[in-house]
Design a protein around this motif. Structure first.
Motif, PDB file in Angstrom:
ATOM      1  N   VAL A 147       4.007   8.468   3.132  1.00  0.00           N
ATOM      2  CA  VAL A 147       2.931   8.123   2.194  1.00  0.00           C
ATOM      3  C   VAL A 147       3.311   8.681   0.830  1.00  0.00           C
ATOM      4  O   VAL A 147       4.188   9.544   0.723  1.00  0.00           O
ATOM      5  N   LEU A 166      -3.214   8.303   9.137  1.00  0.00           N
ATOM      6  CA  LEU A 166      -2.863   9.688   8.859  1.00  0.00           C
ATOM      7  C   LEU A 166      -3.605  10.630   9.800  1.00  0.00           C
ATOM      8  O   LEU A 166      -4.743  10.357  10.201  1.00  0.00           O
ATOM      9  N   GLN A 181       5.826   3.966   8.652  1.00  0.00           N
ATOM     10  CA  GLN A 181       5.937   4.790   9.858  1.00  0.00           C
ATOM     11  C   GLN A 181       7.280   4.524  10.508  1.00  0.00           C
ATOM     12  O   GLN A 181       7.692   3.373  10.681  1.00  0.00           O
ATOM     13  N   ASN A 226       0.805  -1.217   0.000  1.00  0.00           N
ATOM     14  CA  ASN A 226       0.000   0.000   0.000  1.00  0.00           C
ATOM     15  C   ASN A 226       0.842   1.272   0.000  1.00  0.00           C
ATOM     16  O   ASN A 226       0.308   2.373   0.068  1.00  0.00           O
ATOM     17  N   ARG A 227       2.163   1.107  -0.037  1.00  0.00           N
ATOM     18  CA  ARG A 227       3.093   2.228  -0.175  1.00  0.00           C
ATOM     19  C   ARG A 227       2.998   3.217   0.982  1.00  0.00           C
ATOM     20  O   ARG A 227       2.897   4.428   0.789  1.00  0.00           O
ATOM     21  N   MET A 228       3.019   2.705   2.211  1.00  0.00           N
ATOM     22  CA  MET A 228       2.947   3.548   3.391  1.00  0.00           C
ATOM     23  C   MET A 228       3.907   3.021   4.451  1.00  0.00           C
ATOM     24  O   MET A 228       4.236   1.830   4.464  1.00  0.00           O
ATOM     25  N   ALA A 234       4.059   5.854  -6.794  1.00  0.00           N
ATOM     26  CA  ALA A 234       4.078   6.324  -5.407  1.00  0.00           C
ATOM     27  C   ALA A 234       5.288   7.185  -5.085  1.00  0.00           C
ATOM     28  O   ALA A 234       5.211   8.075  -4.236  1.00  0.00           O
TER      29      ALA A 234
END
Length: 280
Positions: A120, A267, A97, A93-95, A204
């Motif tokens: 993100v 987010l 942290q 999902n290309r995210m 992305a």
């Protein structure tokens, strides 16, 4: 403090530049007065090392997610500091942290609370940014406006971008087998072209890498990468350099492990994003 990099094709300025993190690079360097093992032996090398390395990003997307540790070492004028990060990345999902930890000052005291970063497509969110930002607020930066595409600015290269850079391999050689964190891996070494990586990158990160291709004084970036027996990226180190009151050499390392570990990125609400002035 804002990282300013010399560009070959002009320099973009604007509000986004004012909120760039850069993690107080110059101040940290001024205040600080101060992995993988050797190859065990060559096995039969892949027929095309460059093609093998270019495929690492696609393999990560199929893997799904992983835990990550990062280390960004900055050196200038004989002074060297390291900024470390730890977290997780959802490659599907290309995210991601990360919790980014700044080095202590020359007296050994922490100068800044750890910074939480959310990664993100096209944006970097930071909490505990400091510089006049309230502790309960986030700062949002458009990574496509950063001169380095957030390869250096955030104090940790986005693990997704670190993998996508490998799509721009100019040349690669197979070094041999070794181990990373107890896992048998194949070690490759070579050079990438940031501009070529941007052309081949997934949507992305394409915008951020296109910005980096314009912002760095040199497109060619040396790398070392370590892939496990399934072709998954276990470790990659890129060596960047840029000019900011002298040449600053940066070695950015990303270590991936715990593949398949769930990674959830939430987010911040629009009301939690700081809209005020960011002190430099």
């Amino acid at each position: 403090m804002v990282v300013h990099q010399h560009r070959r094709r002009g320099r973009r300025r604007g509000r986004a530049g004012e909120v760039v993190l850069a993690l107080g690079t110059a101040a940290i360097l001024a205040a600080a007065s101060g992995c993988a093992g050797a190859a065990k032996g060559d096995d039969r090398p892949p027929a095309d090392p460059a093609a093998t390395v270019r495929g690492a990003a696609d393999r990560l997307a199929k893997t799904g997610s992983a835990q990550a540790r990062t280390a960004m070492e900055m050196a200038t004028g004989g002074t060297r500091v390291t900024i470390r990060g730890e977290g997780g990345v959802d490659f599907k999902n290309r995210m991601g942290q990360l919790l980014v930890m700044l080095p202590a000052d020359a007296a050994g005291k922490d100068e800044h609370r750890p910074i939480t970063e959310l990664l993100v497509p096209g944006a970097l969110y930071m909490k505990n940014r400091g510089a006049g930002v309230p502790d309960d607020k986030w700062v949002r930066v458009d990574t496509t406006t950063l001169a380095d595409g957030n390869l250096v600015t955030g104090g940790a290269t986005d693990p997704l971008a670190a993998a996508e850079l490998l799509r721009g391999v100019l040349e690669a050689t197979y070094v041999g087998e070794t181990e990373v964190a107890g896992t048998k891996v194949r070690h490759y070494r070579g050079t990438i072209d940031i501009g070529q990586a941007a052309k081949n990158a997934s949507p992305a990160v394409k915008g951020a890498l296109e910005a980096a291709a314009k912002g760095f004084t040199k497109d060619a970036v040396p790398f070392d990468v370590y892939l496990d027996e399934e072709g998954r990226l276990r470790k990659v180190r890129h060596r960047f350099s840029y000019v900011n009151n002298g040449v600053i050499d940066v070695s950015s390392t990303t270590l991936l492990y715990g593949f398949g570990t769930p990674v959830k990125v939430v987010l911040p609400a629009s009301g939690d994003i700081y809209a005020g002035k960011i002190a430099e």
